[in-house]
Scaffold this active site. Structure first.
Site, PDB file in Angstrom:
ATOM      1  N   CYS A  37      -4.574 -12.558   5.012  1.00 11.97           N
ATOM      2  CA  CYS A  37      -4.875 -13.679   4.117  1.00 11.97           C
ATOM      3  C   CYS A  37      -5.507 -14.844   4.871  1.00 11.97           C
ATOM      4  CB  CYS A  37      -3.637 -14.150   3.378  1.00 11.97           C
ATOM      5  SG  CYS A  37      -4.057 -15.264   2.010  1.00 11.97           S
ATOM      6  N   ASP A  78      -3.689  -3.495   5.971  1.00 12.11           N
ATOM      7  CA  ASP A  78      -3.998  -4.301   7.148  1.00 12.11           C
ATOM      8  C   ASP A  78      -4.099  -3.512   8.445  1.00 12.11           C
ATOM      9  OD1 ASP A  78      -3.721  -6.269   5.277  1.00 12.11           O
ATOM     10  OD2 ASP A  78      -1.932  -7.183   6.139  1.00 12.11           O
ATOM     11  N   CYS A 131      -9.181 -13.905  -2.397  1.00 16.69           N
ATOM     12  CA  CYS A 131      -8.361 -14.941  -1.793  1.00 16.69           C
ATOM     13  C   CYS A 131      -8.286 -16.128  -2.740  1.00 16.69           C
ATOM     14  CB  CYS A 131      -8.955 -15.375  -0.451  1.00 16.69           C
ATOM     15  SG  CYS A 131      -7.932 -16.604   0.398  1.00 16.69           S
ATOM     16  N   LYS A 191      -7.855  -9.029   5.054  1.00 14.93           N
ATOM     17  CA  LYS A 191      -6.595  -8.303   4.894  1.00 14.93           C
ATOM     18  C   LYS A 191      -5.725  -9.033   3.869  1.00 14.93           C
ATOM     19  CE  LYS A 191      -7.003  -6.620   9.643  1.00 14.93           C
ATOM     20  NZ  LYS A 191      -7.351  -5.240   9.281  1.00 14.93           N
ATOM     21  N   GLU A 235      10.543   3.572   5.974  1.00 14.01           N
ATOM     22  CA  GLU A 235      10.560   2.111   5.960  1.00 14.01           C
ATOM     23  C   GLU A 235      11.952   1.610   6.349  1.00 14.01           C
ATOM     24  OE1 GLU A 235      10.241  -1.552   6.090  1.00 14.01           O
ATOM     25  OE2 GLU A 235       8.370  -0.549   5.514  1.00 14.01           O
ATOM     26  N   GLY A 248       0.804  -1.211   0.000  1.00 17.53           N
ATOM     27  CA  GLY A 248       0.000   0.000   0.000  1.00 17.53           C
ATOM     28  C   GLY A 248       0.837   1.260   0.000  1.00 17.53           C
ATOM     29  N   GLN A 273       4.396 -11.354   0.069  1.00 17.40           N
ATOM     30  CA  GLN A 273       4.057 -12.371   1.059  1.00 17.40           C
ATOM     31  C   GLN A 273       3.028 -13.403   0.589  1.00 17.40           C
ATOM     32  OE1 GLN A 273       3.469 -10.784   5.050  1.00 17.40           O
ATOM     33  NE2 GLN A 273       4.870  -9.103   4.609  1.00 17.40           N
ATOM     34  N   ALA A 290      -4.964  -8.113  -2.503  1.00 21.65           N
ATOM     35  CA  ALA A 290      -6.031  -7.716  -3.427  1.00 21.65           C
ATOM     36  C   ALA A 290      -6.837  -6.562  -2.855  1.00 21.65           C
ATOM     37  CB  ALA A 290      -6.935  -8.907  -3.713  1.00 21.65           C
TER      38      ALA A 290
END
Length: 438
Positions: A189, A323, A366, A331, A62, A38, A70, A334
């Site tokens: 996920c 998330d 998913c 979460k 970051e 994101g 992931q 997609a």
């Protein structure tokens, strides 16, 4: 649909801020906290796709030197992909016009339009803020888990450090009990705890030892999947594969020296012990502590946003994505893709002194890998209603969907989402449904 590439100069943007902030070298027009999917997508949109904010106007905070896709870790755990294929150096995916600060954000002070960092960078002030810090994995909430993960047979696909243990665990069991878990928390996920189970089942069948292995799926949920259409299909699959499913069972302890997993029966509050020879753990997860200043008592600690606009409920110059927010959807990457289009449009509107107008419908997806070359592509919205892209019944296992998951989706991630040019399949869904889809 790809976001319009009409470019807007920073000089055309009307400055908005809730409190006056100093204009110094540590002030930025847009600060993005988090270099995940994101964060990088939004940074790319505001420097390369949607607007042309000048270099130095956008900063991404970051600390990690590597960026990982992931969703690939399910396939890594099954030996289909490698960890190396799932990651790239952060420098290679960071938008060129963005200033990357390699530091950790330790607090957000929204009343003063500033963030504090752990290192020498100190305090940064901003006009606008996007928070994209993901979800926190609580390994220590399961007693004995961190030590158990150092022992043979105990694994988890939920971190880069533990995913490499999964294939050896699958290969190492020749007979006995294999247990797969789903915790009593929100997770990223929600289909992943099942996917690795089905791939392990396929491996054991291929090697002729499936009849010697008892597979148990202990889930804290009351259903196998939250969307009834796909749950119906998955219930048939676990029956066909002779997988034992125990609902409302939450993992609370792993006793590695006895090879026992302790579960709380959430219906009776009884503790139950299961012997294991292989144990794949999906750890509990929670809101990142960093977003506490942006949460409210009803958000469970997650960042409080308007679920349609993704703007913070109090601070109009702050948006959340992914998330870390309390948007009531699964979460997934997609979901992030669909949210990037909404956040970028609404943030640009606010920068220009207008109201947010784009609405997020809760779209998420998913790809439920159910075996070798088989996949159910679950797509749905806030109401848990199917929101399928293809004009077919996606609750049926499909070889095409498997190869989309395995080969096409990683390419879309690296070359579409992270570059700010993939907002999810809504445009294509309408085309495939002859304009009658949502």
């Amino acid at each position: 649909m790809l976001l319009s590439t009409t470019r807007v100069s920073v000089h055309q943007l009307r400055r908005y801020a809730t409190t006056a902030v100093p204009k110094d070298k540590d002030h930025y027009h847009l600060v993005v906290v988090g270099g995940g999917a994101g964060g990088l997508s939004i940074a790319a949109k505001f420097t390369e796709v949607l607007t042309t904010l000048d270099k130095g106007k956008v900063v991404v905070i970051e600390p990690n030197e590597m960026h990982y896709y992931q969703p690939m870790w399910t396939l890594v755990g099954a030996g289909i992909k490698t960890v190396a294929q799932s990651g790239r150096p952060m420098a290679s995916v960071m938008p060129r016009q963005v200033k990357w600060i390699r530091d950790r954000c330790v607090s957000i002070e929204p009343d003063h339009n500033r963030v504090r960092l752990s290192g020498a960078n100190g305090v940064l002030s901003y006009d606008f803020l996007v928070v994209a810090v993901g979800i926190h994995i609580d390994w220590n909430r399961v007693k004995g888990l961190t030590d158990a993960l150092k022992t043979p047979g105990v694994c988890s696909n939920y971190s880069v450090e533990t995913v490499t243990k999964t294939l050896p665990a699958i290969e190492g069991i020749k007979e006995g009990n294999a247990i797969f878990t789903f915790p009593n928390t929100a997770i990223k996920c929600a289909g992943a705890p099942q996917k690795i189970m089905y791939l392990a089942d396929a491996y054991w069948r291929q090697h002729g030892i499936r009849d010697k292995i008892n597979i148990t799926y202990n889930t804290a949920l009351g259903v196998i999947f939250g969307v009834p259409k796909y749950a119906k299909a998955l219930n048939k699959i676990v029956d066909q594969k002779n997988i034992n499913v125990n609902y409302r069972h939450n993992l609370v302890e792993v006793v590695a020296d006895k090879k026992e997993a302790v579960f709380e029966d959430l219906a009776s509050n009884e503790r139950k012990r299961f012997k294991y020879d292989m144990l794949h753990v999906t750890p509990p997860m929670s809101a990142p502590p960093l977003v506490s200043s942006l949460a409210d008592p009803q958000s469970g600690g997650y960042m409080s946003v308007n679920k349609e606009t993704l703007q913070h409920v109090k601070y109009e110059n702050i948006f959340g994505i992914g998330d870390c927010t309390n948007a009531p959807t699964s979460k997934t990457a997609a979901a992030v893709a669909a949210q990037t289009g909404v956040v970028s449009r609404n943030l640009l509107a606010v920068m220009k002194g207008k109201k947010p107008y784009a609405h997020y419908d809760g779209y998420t997806s998913c790809p439920l890998v159910t075996g070798n070359n088989k996949c159910i592509l679950a797509e749905f919205d806030y109401n848990l209603e199917p929101l399928e892209t293809f004009p077919i019944d996606q609750s049926k296992e499909s070889r095409l969907m498997y190869y989309m998951k395995k080969d096409l989706m990683p390419n879309m991630y690296w070359n579409g989402l992270l570059k700010g040019i993939w907002n999810g399949p809504q445009f294509y869904r309408r085309i495939m449904h002859l304009g009658m889809g949502k």
